[in-house]
Design a protein around this motif. Structure first.
Motif, PDB file in Angstrom:
ATOM      1  N   PHE A 156     194.707  29.061 -59.814  1.00  0.00           N
ATOM      2  CA  PHE A 156     194.630  28.076 -58.732  1.00  0.00           C
ATOM      3  C   PHE A 156     194.488  26.655 -59.286  1.00  0.00           C
ATOM      4  CE2 PHE A 156     193.170  31.516 -55.716  1.00  0.00           C
ATOM      5  CZ  PHE A 156     194.172  31.312 -54.781  1.00  0.00           C
ATOM      6  N   VAL A 157     193.687  26.508 -60.336  1.00  0.00           N
ATOM      7  CA  VAL A 157     193.447  25.174 -60.908  1.00  0.00           C
ATOM      8  C   VAL A 157     194.748  24.571 -61.439  1.00  0.00           C
ATOM      9  CG1 VAL A 157     192.329  23.930 -62.796  1.00  0.00           C
ATOM     10  CG2 VAL A 157     191.005  25.538 -61.415  1.00  0.00           C
ATOM     11  N   VAL A 158     195.590  25.388 -62.076  1.00  0.00           N
ATOM     12  CA  VAL A 158     196.819  24.861 -62.696  1.00  0.00           C
ATOM     13  C   VAL A 158     198.027  24.973 -61.781  1.00  0.00           C
ATOM     14  CG1 VAL A 158     195.960  25.404 -65.002  1.00  0.00           C
ATOM     15  CG2 VAL A 158     197.416  27.065 -63.820  1.00  0.00           C
ATOM     16  N   ALA A 159     197.836  25.470 -60.547  1.00  0.00           N
ATOM     17  CA  ALA A 159     198.963  25.704 -59.643  1.00  0.00           C
ATOM     18  C   ALA A 159     199.744  24.425 -59.369  1.00  0.00           C
ATOM     19  CB  ALA A 159     198.467  26.297 -58.334  1.00  0.00           C
ATOM     20  N   SER A 160     201.053  24.538 -59.482  1.00  0.00           N
ATOM     21  CA  SER A 160     201.922  23.385 -59.234  1.00  0.00           C
ATOM     22  C   SER A 160     203.032  23.711 -58.234  1.00  0.00           C
ATOM     23  CB  SER A 160     202.550  22.899 -60.544  1.00  0.00           C
ATOM     24  OG  SER A 160     203.269  23.954 -61.168  1.00  0.00           O
ATOM     25  N   GLY A 161     202.931  24.854 -57.586  1.00  0.00           N
ATOM     26  CA  GLY A 161     203.946  25.251 -56.614  1.00  0.00           C
ATOM     27  C   GLY A 161     203.575  26.574 -55.978  1.00  0.00           C
TER      28      GLY A 161
ATOM     29  N   PHE B 177     203.514  20.649 -51.612  1.00  0.00           N
ATOM     30  CA  PHE B 177     204.496  21.538 -52.239  1.00  0.00           C
ATOM     31  C   PHE B 177     205.690  21.821 -51.329  1.00  0.00           C
ATOM     32  CE2 PHE B 177     200.686  23.599 -54.614  1.00  0.00           C
ATOM     33  CZ  PHE B 177     200.668  22.553 -55.523  1.00  0.00           C
ATOM     34  N   ALA B 178     205.753  21.135 -50.165  1.00  0.00           N
ATOM     35  CA  ALA B 178     206.830  21.346 -49.199  1.00  0.00           C
ATOM     36  C   ALA B 178     206.959  22.828 -48.836  1.00  0.00           C
ATOM     37  CB  ALA B 178     208.160  20.819 -49.749  1.00  0.00           C
ATOM     38  N   VAL B 179     205.809  23.434 -48.503  1.00  0.00           N
ATOM     39  CA  VAL B 179     205.755  24.859 -48.185  1.00  0.00           C
ATOM     40  C   VAL B 179     205.852  25.034 -46.670  1.00  0.00           C
ATOM     41  CG1 VAL B 179     204.377  26.963 -48.364  1.00  0.00           C
ATOM     42  CG2 VAL B 179     204.324  25.296 -50.213  1.00  0.00           C
ATOM     43  N   SER B 180     206.709  25.970 -46.224  1.00  0.00           N
ATOM     44  CA  SER B 180     206.874  26.224 -44.792  1.00  0.00           C
ATOM     45  C   SER B 180     205.727  27.080 -44.271  1.00  0.00           C
ATOM     46  CB  SER B 180     208.197  26.960 -44.553  1.00  0.00           C
ATOM     47  OG  SER B 180     208.116  28.280 -45.080  1.00  0.00           O
ATOM     48  N   PRO B 181     205.514  27.096 -42.935  1.00  0.00           N
ATOM     49  CA  PRO B 181     204.486  27.982 -42.373  1.00  0.00           C
ATOM     50  C   PRO B 181     204.700  29.448 -42.726  1.00  0.00           C
ATOM     51  CG  PRO B 181     205.166  26.366 -40.733  1.00  0.00           C
ATOM     52  CD  PRO B 181     206.089  26.208 -41.906  1.00  0.00           C
TER      53      PRO B 181
ATOM     54  N   VAL C   3     202.903  34.148 -46.127  1.00  0.00           N
ATOM     55  CA  VAL C   3     203.204  35.099 -47.213  1.00  0.00           C
ATOM     56  C   VAL C   3     202.151  34.968 -48.316  1.00  0.00           C
ATOM     57  CG1 VAL C   3     204.839  35.656 -49.067  1.00  0.00           C
ATOM     58  CG2 VAL C   3     205.669  35.252 -46.742  1.00  0.00           C
ATOM     59  N   ILE C   4     201.815  33.718 -48.673  1.00  0.00           N
ATOM     60  CA  ILE C   4     200.762  33.485 -49.683  1.00  0.00           C
ATOM     61  C   ILE C   4     199.454  34.110 -49.220  1.00  0.00           C
ATOM     62  CG2 ILE C   4     199.356  31.682 -50.780  1.00  0.00           C
ATOM     63  CD1 ILE C   4     201.886  29.883 -50.621  1.00  0.00           C
ATOM     64  N   PHE C   5     199.175  34.010 -47.935  1.00  0.00           N
ATOM     65  CA  PHE C   5     197.975  34.645 -47.388  1.00  0.00           C
ATOM     66  C   PHE C   5     198.088  36.165 -47.433  1.00  0.00           C
ATOM     67  CE2 PHE C   5     196.334  36.779 -43.584  1.00  0.00           C
ATOM     68  CZ  PHE C   5     194.976  36.594 -43.775  1.00  0.00           C
ATOM     69  N   ALA C   6     199.241  36.703 -47.038  1.00  0.00           N
ATOM     70  CA  ALA C   6     199.379  38.150 -46.876  1.00  0.00           C
ATOM     71  C   ALA C   6     199.360  38.896 -48.200  1.00  0.00           C
ATOM     72  CB  ALA C   6     200.665  38.465 -46.113  1.00  0.00           C
ATOM     73  N   VAL C   7     199.904  38.307 -49.280  1.00  0.00           N
ATOM     74  CA  VAL C   7     199.934  39.037 -50.552  1.00  0.00           C
ATOM     75  C   VAL C   7     198.514  39.327 -51.043  1.00  0.00           C
ATOM     76  CG1 VAL C   7     202.204  38.221 -51.281  1.00  0.00           C
ATOM     77  CG2 VAL C   7     200.162  36.904 -51.928  1.00  0.00           C
ATOM     78  N   TYR C   8     197.572  38.450 -50.694  1.00  0.00           N
ATOM     79  CA  TYR C   8     196.164  38.710 -51.031  1.00  0.00           C
ATOM     80  C   TYR C   8     195.683  39.996 -50.362  1.00  0.00           C
ATOM     81  CZ  TYR C   8     191.117  38.441 -50.263  1.00  0.00           C
ATOM     82  OH  TYR C   8     189.790  38.756 -50.150  1.00  0.00           O
ATOM     83  N   ALA C   9     196.003  40.150 -49.078  1.00  0.00           N
ATOM     84  CA  ALA C   9     195.563  41.336 -48.345  1.00  0.00           C
ATOM     85  C   ALA C   9     196.214  42.599 -48.899  1.00  0.00           C
ATOM     86  CB  ALA C   9     195.878  41.175 -46.862  1.00  0.00           C
ATOM     87  N   PHE C  10     197.510  42.522 -49.235  1.00  0.00           N
ATOM     88  CA  PHE C  10     198.193  43.686 -49.809  1.00  0.00           C
ATOM     89  C   PHE C  10     197.567  44.079 -51.146  1.00  0.00           C
ATOM     90  CE2 PHE C  10     202.181  42.095 -47.484  1.00  0.00           C
ATOM     91  CZ  PHE C  10     201.887  42.858 -46.366  1.00  0.00           C
ATOM     92  N   ALA C  11     197.287  43.078 -51.992  1.00  0.00           N
ATOM     93  CA  ALA C  11     196.697  43.351 -53.306  1.00  0.00           C
ATOM     94  C   ALA C  11     195.291  43.929 -53.166  1.00  0.00           C
ATOM     95  CB  ALA C  11     196.669  42.074 -54.145  1.00  0.00           C
TER      96      ALA C  11
ATOM     97  N   ARG D  38     197.199  23.573 -45.342  1.00  0.00           N
ATOM     98  CA  ARG D  38     197.914  22.419 -44.784  1.00  0.00           C
ATOM     99  C   ARG D  38     198.248  21.404 -45.874  1.00  0.00           C
ATOM    100  NH1 ARG D  38     196.499  17.611 -42.568  1.00  0.00           N
ATOM    101  NH2 ARG D  38     194.270  18.028 -42.837  1.00  0.00           N
ATOM    102  N   ILE D  39     197.350  21.247 -46.852  1.00  0.00           N
ATOM    103  CA  ILE D  39     197.599  20.319 -47.964  1.00  0.00           C
ATOM    104  C   ILE D  39     198.701  20.863 -48.868  1.00  0.00           C
ATOM    105  CG2 ILE D  39     196.543  19.237 -49.997  1.00  0.00           C
ATOM    106  CD1 ILE D  39     193.927  19.183 -48.460  1.00  0.00           C
ATOM    107  N   TYR D  40     198.723  22.193 -49.068  1.00  0.00           N
ATOM    108  CA  TYR D  40     199.808  22.795 -49.843  1.00  0.00           C
ATOM    109  C   TYR D  40     201.151  22.564 -49.144  1.00  0.00           C
ATOM    110  CZ  TYR D  40     196.288  25.340 -52.581  1.00  0.00           C
ATOM    111  OH  TYR D  40     195.237  25.678 -53.397  1.00  0.00           O
TER     112      TYR D  40
END
Length: 400
Positions: free
Chosen positions: A96-101, A44-48, A53-61, A38-40
């Protein structure tokens, strides 16, 4: 011979505690982004949709790593493979620490998924090496316990600590660095054998005698992991959007309740029959989902928490029942291929519907998305339970 015995006597003793803690830390880190989604979205103006997708790529990997490198530690030894997974996880925490988008978050989740997949397979094998009976129980409980601590710990740091988008990852980076050093102080629990390159070829196979049991339990398993994906990708945003409670600990507590109740139920019902576990799991999950839907519509956080406890109990028990349904039908040399097929099914259900939920949440809102998801899951587990019971009746008639 005496020298070899002396060396073994003086070598570090294998520690089920260290391996359990390391496995729990990996899965705790995997749940750490959940309260931050929710903070992202806000920063970062990220849509639901992109959040899922950010969640799902973890599962695929993670799934790809399980399929490709799942048996690598059987050939190279447990310690070097676990160390490699820890190095990858340290790199993921750094991203994650340096993530800016969102691009940085996707890259971090991919690296984290690969690391967790390799670690899950090698640490799980090491736990069974040390103690077969305890290792199997820890393999079921440590991931859920780690995810619970990861979700609630991250929520607490967001609410009360500085640098909400970075502190948890910095702490985890330190923890994984310490574990990467400590792994060399433990004794190797496995062995080495040739064929490491050949082991990288994915092998997914369902023995003929296991095809029908797997097909019967498939609806319940898909419903199980679809629910888990929904909780870990969208529930904190859902809680904030439907109840108006924006405190990070509130959404984190709901996710944590799912994992804690799942872990406790797995432990308490580990000796029950497959049939009893599936019946209990479907009943608890149905009651839990209906309560969660009521909590969403009434904007009632205590009701959401109570429903999640029942849902988590059903999740854990259905997992036990699903594994117990299929594994007795596989010979020793067929188990790895059957488990691979089971996890392909599970992680696809974990990730793909979550992306659909992101689209629904963006277009129809969280409340409607919850209603659609709940209906689909209830239909799946109901159909699965009917199929399993019919299959057992047919087997009994054939035997008679």
């Amino acid at each position: 011979m005496f020298a070899a015995a002396k060396a073994t006597e003086n070598s570090p003793r294998p520690s089920i505690g260290f391996h359990a803690l390391t496995l729990a830390t990996f899965f705790g880190a995997s749940a750490a982004p959940t309260p931050l989604y929710r903070i992202y979205q806000e920063n970062f103006a990220v849509s639901p949709v992109l959040i899922t997708v950010i969640f799902a790529v973890y599962a695929f990997a993670l799934l790809a790593a399980l399929l490709i490198a799942g048996s690598l530690s059987d050939h190279l030894g447990r310690k070097p493979v676990i160390f490699f997974a820890l190095v990858l996880e340290i790199a993921a925490m750094g991203l994650f620490v340096v993530a800016s988008g969102p691009g940085w978050l996707i890259a971090a989740r991919i690296v984290q998924g690969v690391a967790t997949g390799i670690a899950g397979a090698s640490l799980g094998a090491a736990l069974v090496d040390v103690d077969r009976a305890k290792g199997q129980i820890v393999n079921s409980i440590a991931p859920l316990s780690g995810m619970a601590v990861g979700a609630v710990g991250t929520s607490a740091l967001i609410q009360y600590g500085p640098f909400p988008m970075h502190l948890i990852y910095a702490l985890l980076l330190v923890a994984f660095t310490l574990q990467a050093g400590a792994i060399w102080l433990t004794r190797e629990t496995g062995g080495t054998r040739p064929g490491a390159l050949g082991s990288l070829v994915p092998r997914v196979s369902v023995p003929p005698q296991a095809k029908r049991p797997l097909s019967l339990v498939t609806p319940i398993n898909i419903a199980n992991w679809t629910l888990a994906g929904f909780y870990l990708s969208l529930v904190p945003s859902l809680v904030a959007g439907t109840t108006g409670s924006t405190a990070p600990l509130t959404g984190g507590a709901v996710v944590t309740a799912l994992m804690v109740s799942g872990a406790v139920t797995v432990y308490l019902r580990r000796g029950k029959s497959v049939s009893a576990n599936l019946n209990f799991g479907v009943t608890a999950k149905t009651l839990g989902i209906l309560t969660v839907v009521a909590g969403v519509h009434l904007a009632n956080v205590p009701l959401l928490l109570a429903g999640t406890v029942f849902t988590g109990a059903g999740f854990g028990t259905n997992f036990l029942g699903s594994i117990g349904t299929i594994m007795p039908h596989a010979k020793a040399e067929e188990r790895a291929g059957l488990l691979a097929a089971f996890y392909v099914q599970s992680y696809l259900a974990f990730s793909l519907p979550a992306i659909l939920a992101g689209f629904l949440a963006q277009s129809a809102g969280y409340q409607v998305t919850t209603d659609i998801y709940a209906t689909a899951i209830l239909l799946l587990i109901g159909a699965g339970l009917i199929a399993v019971r019919a299959g057992r009746r047919q087997m009994a008639e054939n035997a008679a």
